[in-house]
Each structure stands twice: as structure tokens, then as C-alpha cells.
Scaffold this motif. Structure first.
Motif, PDB file in Angstrom:
ATOM      1  N   TYR A 272       0.919  -1.288   0.134  1.00 12.54           N
ATOM      2  CA  TYR A 272       0.062  -0.057   0.071  1.00 12.54           C
ATOM      3  C   TYR A 272       0.806   1.154  -0.083  1.00 12.54           C
ATOM      4  CZ  TYR A 272      -2.650   3.668   2.554  1.00 12.54           C
ATOM      5  OH  TYR A 272      -3.194   4.889   2.950  1.00 12.54           O
ATOM      6  N   ILE A 273       1.941   1.245   0.617  1.00 14.75           N
ATOM      7  CA  ILE A 273       2.789   2.542   0.912  1.00 14.75           C
ATOM      8  C   ILE A 273       3.555   2.581  -0.399  1.00 14.75           C
ATOM      9  CG2 ILE A 273       4.755   3.783   2.111  1.00 14.75           C
ATOM     10  CD1 ILE A 273       1.969   3.660   3.354  1.00 14.75           C
ATOM     11  N   VAL A 274       4.124   1.397  -0.906  1.00 14.36           N
ATOM     12  CA  VAL A 274       4.621   1.571  -2.312  1.00 14.36           C
ATOM     13  C   VAL A 274       3.808   2.116  -3.339  1.00 14.36           C
ATOM     14  CG1 VAL A 274       5.810   0.080  -4.247  1.00 14.36           C
ATOM     15  CG2 VAL A 274       6.269  -0.296  -1.706  1.00 14.36           C
ATOM     16  N   ARG A 275       2.809   1.685  -3.307  1.00 13.54           N
ATOM     17  CA  ARG A 275       1.628   2.225  -4.238  1.00 13.54           C
ATOM     18  C   ARG A 275       1.573   3.946  -4.240  1.00 13.54           C
ATOM     19  NH1 ARG A 275      -3.063   0.802  -7.183  1.00 13.54           N
ATOM     20  NH2 ARG A 275      -2.929  -1.341  -6.690  1.00 13.54           N
ATOM     21  N   ALA A 276       1.642   4.294  -2.883  1.00 14.50           N
ATOM     22  CA  ALA A 276       1.579   5.847  -2.545  1.00 14.50           C
ATOM     23  C   ALA A 276       2.484   6.336  -3.007  1.00 14.50           C
ATOM     24  CB  ALA A 276       1.189   6.025  -0.906  1.00 14.50           C
ATOM     25  N   THR A 277       3.853   5.687  -3.133  1.00 11.38           N
ATOM     26  CA  THR A 277       5.111   6.421  -3.670  1.00 11.38           C
ATOM     27  C   THR A 277       4.733   6.484  -5.284  1.00 11.38           C
ATOM     28  OG1 THR A 277       6.027   4.259  -4.019  1.00 11.38           O
ATOM     29  CG2 THR A 277       6.581   5.485  -1.585  1.00 11.38           C
ATOM     30  N   ASN A 278       4.000   5.728  -5.654  1.00  9.74           N
ATOM     31  CA  ASN A 278       4.043   5.743  -7.400  1.00  9.74           C
ATOM     32  C   ASN A 278       2.837   6.641  -7.895  1.00  9.74           C
ATOM     33  OD1 ASN A 278       6.072   3.890  -7.608  1.00  9.74           O
ATOM     34  ND2 ASN A 278       4.887   2.318  -7.179  1.00  9.74           N
ATOM     35  N   ASP A 279       2.101   6.917  -6.950  1.00  6.23           N
ATOM     36  CA  ASP A 279       0.935   7.694  -7.364  1.00  6.23           C
ATOM     37  C   ASP A 279       0.495   8.713  -6.616  1.00  6.23           C
ATOM     38  OD1 ASP A 279      -1.892   8.508  -8.327  1.00  6.23           O
ATOM     39  OD2 ASP A 279      -1.989   6.708  -9.184  1.00  6.23           O
ATOM     40  N   ILE A 280       0.436  10.016  -6.529  1.00  6.22           N
ATOM     41  CA  ILE A 280       0.263  11.336  -6.032  1.00  6.22           C
ATOM     42  C   ILE A 280      -0.981  11.078  -5.441  1.00  6.22           C
ATOM     43  CG2 ILE A 280      -0.474  12.644  -7.875  1.00  6.22           C
ATOM     44  CD1 ILE A 280       1.204  13.923  -4.603  1.00  6.22           C
TER      45      ILE A 280
ATOM     46  N   ASN B 194     -14.377   8.825 -13.068  1.00  4.28           N
ATOM     47  CA  ASN B 194     -13.719   9.134 -14.492  1.00  4.28           C
ATOM     48  C   ASN B 194     -12.635   7.929 -14.616  1.00  4.28           C
ATOM     49  OD1 ASN B 194     -13.312  10.601 -16.381  1.00  4.28           O
ATOM     50  ND2 ASN B 194     -11.422  11.830 -15.523  1.00  4.28           N
ATOM     51  N   ASN B 195     -12.889   6.754 -14.443  1.00  2.00           N
ATOM     52  CA  ASN B 195     -12.123   5.508 -14.448  1.00  2.00           C
ATOM     53  C   ASN B 195     -11.918   5.036 -15.895  1.00  2.00           C
ATOM     54  OD1 ASN B 195     -14.457   4.770 -14.234  1.00  2.00           O
ATOM     55  ND2 ASN B 195     -13.976   2.942 -12.792  1.00  2.00           N
ATOM     56  N   GLU B 196     -11.753   5.697 -16.862  1.00  2.00           N
ATOM     57  CA  GLU B 196     -11.571   5.077 -18.377  1.00  2.00           C
ATOM     58  C   GLU B 196     -10.091   4.397 -18.425  1.00  2.00           C
ATOM     59  OE1 GLU B 196     -12.441   8.155 -17.831  1.00  2.00           O
ATOM     60  OE2 GLU B 196     -14.723   8.299 -18.684  1.00  2.00           O
ATOM     61  N   ASN B 197      -9.154   4.912 -17.673  1.00  2.00           N
ATOM     62  CA  ASN B 197      -7.832   4.386 -17.643  1.00  2.00           C
ATOM     63  C   ASN B 197      -7.100   4.973 -16.368  1.00  2.00           C
ATOM     64  OD1 ASN B 197      -6.469   7.093 -18.337  1.00  2.00           O
ATOM     65  ND2 ASN B 197      -7.527   6.876 -20.020  1.00  2.00           N
ATOM     66  N   MET B 198      -6.216   4.247 -15.928  1.00  4.59           N
ATOM     67  CA  MET B 198      -5.335   4.578 -14.739  1.00  4.59           C
ATOM     68  C   MET B 198      -5.028   5.990 -14.439  1.00  4.59           C
ATOM     69  SD  MET B 198      -4.895   3.216 -11.878  1.00  4.59           S
ATOM     70  CE  MET B 198      -4.193   3.616 -10.363  1.00  4.59           C
ATOM     71  N   GLU B 199      -4.775   6.778 -15.878  1.00  3.08           N
ATOM     72  CA  GLU B 199      -4.231   8.140 -15.571  1.00  3.08           C
ATOM     73  C   GLU B 199      -5.259   8.991 -15.433  1.00  3.08           C
ATOM     74  OE1 GLU B 199      -1.048   9.559 -16.230  1.00  3.08           O
ATOM     75  OE2 GLU B 199      -0.484   7.424 -15.898  1.00  3.08           O
ATOM     76  N   SER B 200      -6.522   8.800 -15.625  1.00  2.47           N
ATOM     77  CA  SER B 200      -7.564   9.748 -15.639  1.00  2.47           C
ATOM     78  C   SER B 200      -8.508   9.605 -14.324  1.00  2.47           C
ATOM     79  CB  SER B 200      -8.564   9.696 -16.948  1.00  2.47           C
ATOM     80  OG  SER B 200      -9.247   8.371 -16.668  1.00  2.47           O
ATOM     81  N   ILE B 201      -8.186   8.519 -13.524  1.00  2.00           N
ATOM     82  CA  ILE B 201      -9.093   8.267 -12.516  1.00  2.00           C
ATOM     83  C   ILE B 201      -8.800   9.284 -11.354  1.00  2.00           C
ATOM     84  CG2 ILE B 201      -9.052   5.672 -12.770  1.00  2.00           C
ATOM     85  CD1 ILE B 201      -7.302   5.478 -10.278  1.00  2.00           C
ATOM     86  N   ILE B 202      -9.953   9.504 -10.674  1.00  2.00           N
ATOM     87  CA  ILE B 202     -10.175  10.152  -9.650  1.00  2.00           C
ATOM     88  C   ILE B 202     -10.363   9.680  -8.416  1.00  2.00           C
ATOM     89  CG2 ILE B 202     -11.323  12.342  -8.452  1.00  2.00           C
ATOM     90  CD1 ILE B 202     -12.117  13.209 -11.450  1.00  2.00           C
TER      91      ILE B 202
ATOM     92  N   LYS C  43      -4.678  13.696  -9.874  1.00  8.78           N
ATOM     93  CA  LYS C  43      -3.361  13.451 -10.459  1.00  8.78           C
ATOM     94  C   LYS C  43      -2.582  14.735 -10.305  1.00  8.78           C
ATOM     95  CE  LYS C  43      -0.718  10.657 -13.573  1.00  8.78           C
ATOM     96  NZ  LYS C  43      -0.255   9.671 -12.494  1.00  8.78           N
ATOM     97  N   GLU C  44      -3.191  15.865 -10.609  1.00  8.97           N
ATOM     98  CA  GLU C  44      -2.585  17.148 -10.608  1.00  8.97           C
ATOM     99  C   GLU C  44      -2.130  17.623  -9.404  1.00  8.97           C
ATOM    100  OE1 GLU C  44      -4.692  16.313 -14.178  1.00  8.97           O
ATOM    101  OE2 GLU C  44      -5.480  16.601 -12.162  1.00  8.97           O
ATOM    102  N   ASN C  45      -1.999  16.768  -7.993  1.00  9.47           N
ATOM    103  CA  ASN C  45      -1.765  17.309  -6.859  1.00  9.47           C
ATOM    104  C   ASN C  45      -2.587  18.168  -6.402  1.00  9.47           C
ATOM    105  OD1 ASN C  45      -0.669  17.196  -4.382  1.00  9.47           O
ATOM    106  ND2 ASN C  45       1.212  18.468  -5.094  1.00  9.47           N
TER     107      ASN C  45
END
Length: 206
Positions: free
Chosen positions: A88-96, A124-132, A157-159
Motif C-alpha cells: 500500500y505504501i509503495v503504491r502511494a510512492t508511485n501515485d500522488i 472518471n475511470n476510463e484508464n489509470m491516468e484519468s481516475i479520480i 493526479k495534478e496534486n
């Protein structure tokens, strides 16, 4: 928990994925087994397992803004639970978005606000880049006093974040928007709300 079980588990994980090992480093010293990936440590001895993100390492990715040893440090007796938290924490390092999610809940609890129930899902989950990431937290308690409203917060994703306050039994799409977008400013706004009920929150209806 026996350290030999942890050594075997971590060794098998490290060796199971060939050229892309599960950990960046795996070593044993001073009676402790240690594995590291993305500056996230899992360490164990005969007594306990600890997991944390270490921002002081030279491998520290500078884009990580909110994870620290203090807000990620946890101890475990179960190897399985420790590994799930490590991932879970590794995932957090990979995705803001997951970093913001972890930090937001940690800061609320650290400042005396706890929630007894929550709902988490993607929009908004068409792909991983766009999900909220969409988190709703209910049954809030602040300094042992019940709060008669809920909080919904979106992590982008824009922090940035978008938060709103919702009555306990809302009409359709009813809510009051928090004017802040930065996660620390949203937390500060929530902490400075000296009200117990939704009706008293001084915000414009959405």
C-alpha cells in the motif's frame, strides 16, 4: 512470529519475479531481515515487523511530498498484514493520488478527527491516468464530540483536491464546497471549523 518465516517469505518474493525483483534490496544483519523498495522498508526480528517510508535515503524520489517515516510507520505481528501495508505504501510512492489519500486521513486522525465509516471508489475511470480517487467519510468525531455532517474529498493526479461537506441525510447532490484545493489548506480549513452541524458551516451551497 518467527524471523525464519519472514526471511523465507521475503526471499521467495524477491526471487519470484526474475529480472524485476519485488524489492530493490534484501539483506540480513544484526538479527534483522530488511527489504527496501521505493524507500519503503519492511524490517523484522524475532519480536515484530515494522514498515515505513524513509525520506532520508539517497534513493528518496524528490517528487514525494507527503510521505514521511512519521506518518507511515507501523508495527505488525502478522507477516501477511505487514506485506499488504508495505504494498500500500509503495503504491502511494508511485501515485500522488494515493499519497494524498494516505496523508489526508493521517493528518485528520493526528489532529483528533476520527471517522467510524467510509466509502472509497474511483470516478472518471476510463484508464489509470484519468481516475479520480473519491473518498467519503462518515460518523465523524472531533475531540470526542460527534459532528453532524460528512466529508467527501476527491484526489486528482495534478496534486489537487476538491472537498465538500454533506449533511447526514442529504437531498440529491446537496453539499457545501470547501474553497481550498491544496490538501494542507483543506485539512486546516476542516480543523478550524468550529461548528458541529452541517447547517452552521459557512459555505455556499453547491
Amino acid at each position: 512470529m518467527h524471523i525464519e518465516n519472514l526471511k523465507m517469505t521475503l526471499f521467495n518474493l524477491y526471487c519470484s519475479t526474475g529480472v524485476n525483483p519485488f524489492f530493490e534490496f534484501l539483506y540480513f544483519q544484526n538479527g534483522k531481515i530488511i527489504a527496501v523498495d521505493k524507500n519503503v522498508h519492511i524490517e523484522g526480528d524475532e519480536n515484530e515487523i515494522i514498515v515505513f517510508f524513509d525520506e532520508s535515503l539517497y534513493l528518496y524520489p524528490k517528487e514525494i511530498q507527503y510521505l514521511t517515516k512519521d506518518n507511515t510507520y507501523r508495527t505488525f505481528q502478522s507477516i501477511d498484514f505487514a506485506l499488504e501495508y508495505f504494498k500500500y505504501i509503495v503504491r502511494a510512492t508511485n501515485d500522488i493520488r494515493f499519497e494524498l489519500y494516505h496523508y489526508f486521513l493521517y493528518k485528520l486522525q493526528k489532529n483528533g478527527i476520527i471517522n467510524l465509516s467510509w466509502d472509497f471508489h474511483y470516478t472518471n475511470n476510463e484508464n489509470m491516468e484519468s481516475i479520480i480517487l473519491n473518498l467519503s467519510i462518515f460518523d465523524l468525531i472531533k475531540e470526542n464530540k460527534k459532528l453532524y455532517f460528512n466529508i467527501e474529498i476527491l484526489f486528482f493526479k495534478e496534486n489537487t483536491c476538491r472537498a465538500r461537506f454533506i449533511p447526514e441525510k442529504p437531498a440529491w447532490n446537496e453539499g457545501k464546497i470547501c474553497p481550498q484545493k491544496d490538501v494542507d489548506e483543506i485539512i486546516e480549513y476542516i480543523l478550524n471549523l468550529n461548528v458541529d452541524t452541517y447547517e452552521d458551516i459557512p459555505l455556499i451551497e453547491s
